[in-house]
Scaffold this motif. Sequence first.
Motif: not given
Length: 252
Positions: A18, A27, A69, A97-99
Amino acid sequence: MMPLPRIVAAETLDGLAEDDPAAMRSRRDLQRIHRFMGTRGIMARALQRLLASRPSAAPLRLLELGAGDGSLMLGVARVLGARWPKVEITLLDRQDLVNRSTLDDYARLGWTATPQVVDVFDWASTQSPAVREPSARWDVIVANLFLHHFEGPALATLLAAIESRARRFLACEPRRAALALAGSHLVGAMGANAVTRQDAVLSVHAGFRDQELSALWPGGQSFWTVSESSAGLFSHCFLAERSGLGGAEASP
Ligand SMILES: C[S@@+](CC[C@H](N)C(=O)[O-])C[C@H]1O[C@@H](n2cnc3c(N)ncnc32)[C@H](O)[C@@H]1O
């Protein structure tokens, strides 16, 4: 001209960690490629079409498979959010991946976003309440640039799991066609890195055309209405809606 044969090969990005800088850069490239492909508008229009018969005030439970993401569906939410008052979206991906700031952006639009870090085949093999209880089904499952990773029994397993858990399904994938292939060879001109340049070409070779996804869809014609067509210059979309939803969804 002979149609391109479908060839599925492992993509470079899927083998990177990642936090690998090349993966992070790829990405970001993907976000630019989406702008070039018009993906957000394609997805938003397809979802509007798929949900046209649904009561507009009803809460919506949405699942994205291979969400990455989460930024693509965030863009879709920005287009549709104001008219869809209460949306719960689960962003499933095997990588984390999702912040936080993406989740906050969803929240500002009134959408509740929840990341789910799991391999899709673990999700598919888990006995879903929806299999026993139809009201537990997702209102919509979406997949973008995801199904093309799979072929043969894996794709069949995945479609069967989706069919049993969704009221509606939307997939937008690379179109396996000469123009899309030419475009994939040009992503370097947008500044894309080596990972993206390689994966863009592999993705088109693994993409779909004609009625290929309809032929693989396990739902019977008396239970599902399906449509499949090219979208924009480079995409290929498949829409499926379970029959007789109007009455079922009108009640709370
Ligand atoms: C090409 S990206 C697409 C991301 C996003 N849907 C978009 O269009 O921007 C494919 C995503 O699928 C995820 N993926 C690949 N194989 C997977 C699997 N077996 N289970 C869950 N996610 C997977 C990858 O981690 C990646 O984030």
